[in-house]
Design a protein around this motif. Structure first.
Motif, short mmCIF file in Angstrom:
data_model
loop_
_atom_site.label_atom_id
_atom_site.label_comp_id
_atom_site.label_asym_id
_atom_site.label_seq_id
_atom_site.Cartn_x
_atom_site.Cartn_y
_atom_site.Cartn_z
N ARG A 226 0.82 -1.22 0.00
CA ARG A 226 0.00 0.00 0.00
C ARG A 226 0.86 1.27 0.00
O ARG A 226 0.95 1.98 0.99
CB ARG A 226 -0.94 -0.02 1.21
CG ARG A 226 -2.06 1.03 1.18
CD ARG A 226 -3.05 0.75 2.30
NE ARG A 226 -4.03 1.82 2.44
CZ ARG A 226 -4.01 2.71 3.44
NH1 ARG A 226 -3.08 2.65 4.36
NH2 ARG A 226 -4.94 3.65 3.51
N VAL A 227 1.48 1.52 -1.16
CA VAL A 227 2.29 2.73 -1.31
C VAL A 227 1.72 3.59 -2.44
O VAL A 227 1.11 3.08 -3.38
CB VAL A 227 3.77 2.41 -1.59
CG1 VAL A 227 4.36 1.61 -0.46
CG2 VAL A 227 3.93 1.67 -2.92
N GLU A 228 1.90 4.89 -2.33
CA GLU A 228 1.42 5.83 -3.34
C GLU A 228 2.54 6.38 -4.19
O GLU A 228 2.31 6.86 -5.30
CB GLU A 228 0.69 6.99 -2.66
CG GLU A 228 -0.55 6.58 -1.88
CD GLU A 228 -1.21 7.76 -1.19
OE1 GLU A 228 -0.59 8.86 -1.17
OE2 GLU A 228 -2.33 7.60 -0.67
N ARG A 229 3.77 6.33 -3.67
CA ARG A 229 4.91 6.90 -4.37
C ARG A 229 6.09 5.95 -4.27
O ARG A 229 6.19 5.15 -3.34
CB ARG A 229 5.33 8.24 -3.75
CG ARG A 229 4.36 9.37 -4.00
CD ARG A 229 4.75 10.59 -3.16
NE ARG A 229 3.97 11.76 -3.51
CZ ARG A 229 2.73 11.97 -3.08
NH1 ARG A 229 2.14 11.09 -2.27
NH2 ARG A 229 2.08 13.07 -3.44
N ALA A 265 1.82 2.70 4.21
CA ALA A 265 0.90 3.19 5.23
C ALA A 265 0.82 2.21 6.40
O ALA A 265 0.30 2.56 7.45
CB ALA A 265 -0.49 3.38 4.63
N TYR A 266 1.35 1.00 6.22
CA TYR A 266 1.35 0.00 7.28
C TYR A 266 2.61 0.13 8.15
O TYR A 266 3.68 0.51 7.65
CB TYR A 266 1.31 -1.41 6.71
CG TYR A 266 0.13 -1.72 5.83
CD1 TYR A 266 -1.17 -1.35 6.20
CD2 TYR A 266 0.29 -2.38 4.62
CE1 TYR A 266 -2.25 -1.64 5.40
CE2 TYR A 266 -0.79 -2.68 3.82
CZ TYR A 266 -2.06 -2.31 4.21
OH TYR A 266 -3.12 -2.59 3.41
N PRO A 267 2.54 -0.21 9.42
CA PRO A 267 3.74 -0.22 10.26
C PRO A 267 4.66 -1.39 9.93
O PRO A 267 4.27 -2.33 9.23
CB PRO A 267 3.17 -0.34 11.68
CG PRO A 267 1.85 -0.97 11.51
CD PRO A 267 1.33 -0.53 10.18
N GLY A 268 5.90 -1.31 10.46
CA GLY A 268 6.93 -2.27 10.11
C GLY A 268 6.58 -3.74 10.22
O GLY A 268 6.85 -4.51 9.30
N PRO A 269 5.98 -4.20 11.35
CA PRO A 269 5.69 -5.63 11.47
C PRO A 269 4.79 -6.17 10.37
O PRO A 269 5.00 -7.28 9.87
CB PRO A 269 5.01 -5.73 12.85
CG PRO A 269 5.54 -4.57 13.61
CD PRO A 269 5.70 -3.47 12.60
N LEU A 270 3.81 -5.37 9.95
CA LEU A 270 2.92 -5.82 8.89
C LEU A 270 3.64 -5.80 7.54
O LEU A 270 3.42 -6.68 6.71
CB LEU A 270 1.66 -4.97 8.84
CG LEU A 270 0.58 -5.41 7.84
CD1 LEU A 270 0.19 -6.87 8.07
CD2 LEU A 270 -0.65 -4.51 7.94
#
Length: 334
Positions: A226-229, A265-270
């Motif tokens: 889930r990245v936009e850039r 948009a997700y934190p590191g563990p995910l």
């Protein structure tokens, strides 16, 4: 007995799927913020000026060794500028700053040449198409301002250059600028090209196909987290010669490495969990690098290593595995 195993597998899959979506919603509510970093950038990137237009990304070049532009680069249709052919033509570019539009084929910016003689030669090739539809240019000795796209895009850029209404890359798109500053602080070779792209559907895969590279693993990785850039940099200690196509052979011949970075948009563990899922889908190998591990795959004779650092996801592509390892370690250091 077979039915029992079947229902057990169904329940297990249902439970894991439900758990995944539950965690996704929890983590989205705790989504991370993209902060600026201290990444090493080519000289002058912070002060480079561009028109204040709606953009889909930017590209900036600067090196201690001038970039050589060959005749192939200038051929109209295959490259930026001209239909003329001169096998002896080589021009030296000191720096360049390009803005990518939101539509395919839209770009604008400034080409800064080493000398006025180089700029005059480039302008002679370019100006024959300035009156054609979709192309504009202006000599700003020893620079050339250029724009290509539809009439609205060209007029916006033309007005900005002629009125000198220009802004920095940071002011053009703060999120993209913050992302590119999260490139490595101490890379194994200097960055000579940096850039960013605002992602659309299958954009990475399409770019890979156009460049003659198989992007399996990269496209899935950046898509699922889930990245936009995405930001990128090309690193090399060698002089560069730029033609109209940057493909696998070009990377091999130029002895360069490419690093891509995105912020989820997700934190590191995910992000780590999703990376393991992607690795399983694409056949990436789990390898040890330094005191950590990463995902590795050889594609088209190039070596790809993907590793996350918290919510940042890095992908290094190089001609040797050792160079890819060194580059990815510089990205996740600290």
């Amino acid at each position: 007995m077979g039915a029992l195993f079947y229902w057990r597998s169904v329940v297990r899959r249902t439970f894991l799927s439900g758990l995944f979506f539950f965690l996704s919603f929890v983590f989205i509510g705790c989504s991370t913020v993209l902060s600026p970093g201290n990444g090493q950038l080519p000289e002058g990137a912070e002060t480079a000026k561009v028109p204040d237009v709606d953009s889909g990304g930017f590209i900036y070049f600067k090196s201690d060794r001038p970039l050589t532009l060959t005749d192939e680069f200038f051929r109209h249709g295959d490259g930026l500028l001209s239909s003329q052919s001169n096998d002896d033509l080589t021009l030296s570019l000191d720096a360049s700053t390009l803005v990518l539009g939101e539509k395919p084929g839209e770009f604008s910016g400034v080409l800064s040449f080493v000398s006025q003689q180089d700029a005059d030669a480039a302008w002679a090739l370019y100006q024959e198409h300035v009156d054609d539809g979709g192309i504009w240019g202006k000599m700003l000795s020893p620079d050339i301002a250029i724009a290509a796209g539809d009439e609205t895009w060209i007029e916006a850029n033309k007005d900005a250059f002629e009125s000198e209404d220009l802004i920095t890359l940071r002011d053009l798109d703060l999120q993209s600028w913050n992302l590119v500053t999260n490139l490595p602080e101490s890379p194994p070779a200097p960055p000579v090209v940096i850039g960013t792209l605002v992602l659309g559907p299958n954009l990475i895969e399409s770019a890979g196909e156009q460049a003659g590279l198989v992007m399996d693993g990269i496209d899935e990785a950046f898509g699922l987290v889930r990245v936009e850039r995405i930001a990128f940099a090309l690193y090399t200690d060698s002089s560069l010669e730029l033609s109209s196509r940057i493909d696998r052979q070009y990377i091999n011949d130029s002895d360069s490495s490419i690093l891509l970075v995105s912020h989820s948009a997700y934190p590191g563990p995910l992000v780590s969990f999703l990376l393991s899922v992607i690795a399983g889908r694409t056949g990436m190998e789990l390898i040890e690098i330094g005191n950590t591990n990463a995902r590795y795959r050889e594609i088209d004779g190039l070596h790809l290593i993907i590793k996350n650092k918290g919510s940042f996801l890095y992908a290094a592509l190089s001609t040797t595995r050792a160079d890819a390892v060194e580059l990815i370690l510089s990205a996740v250091a600290g």
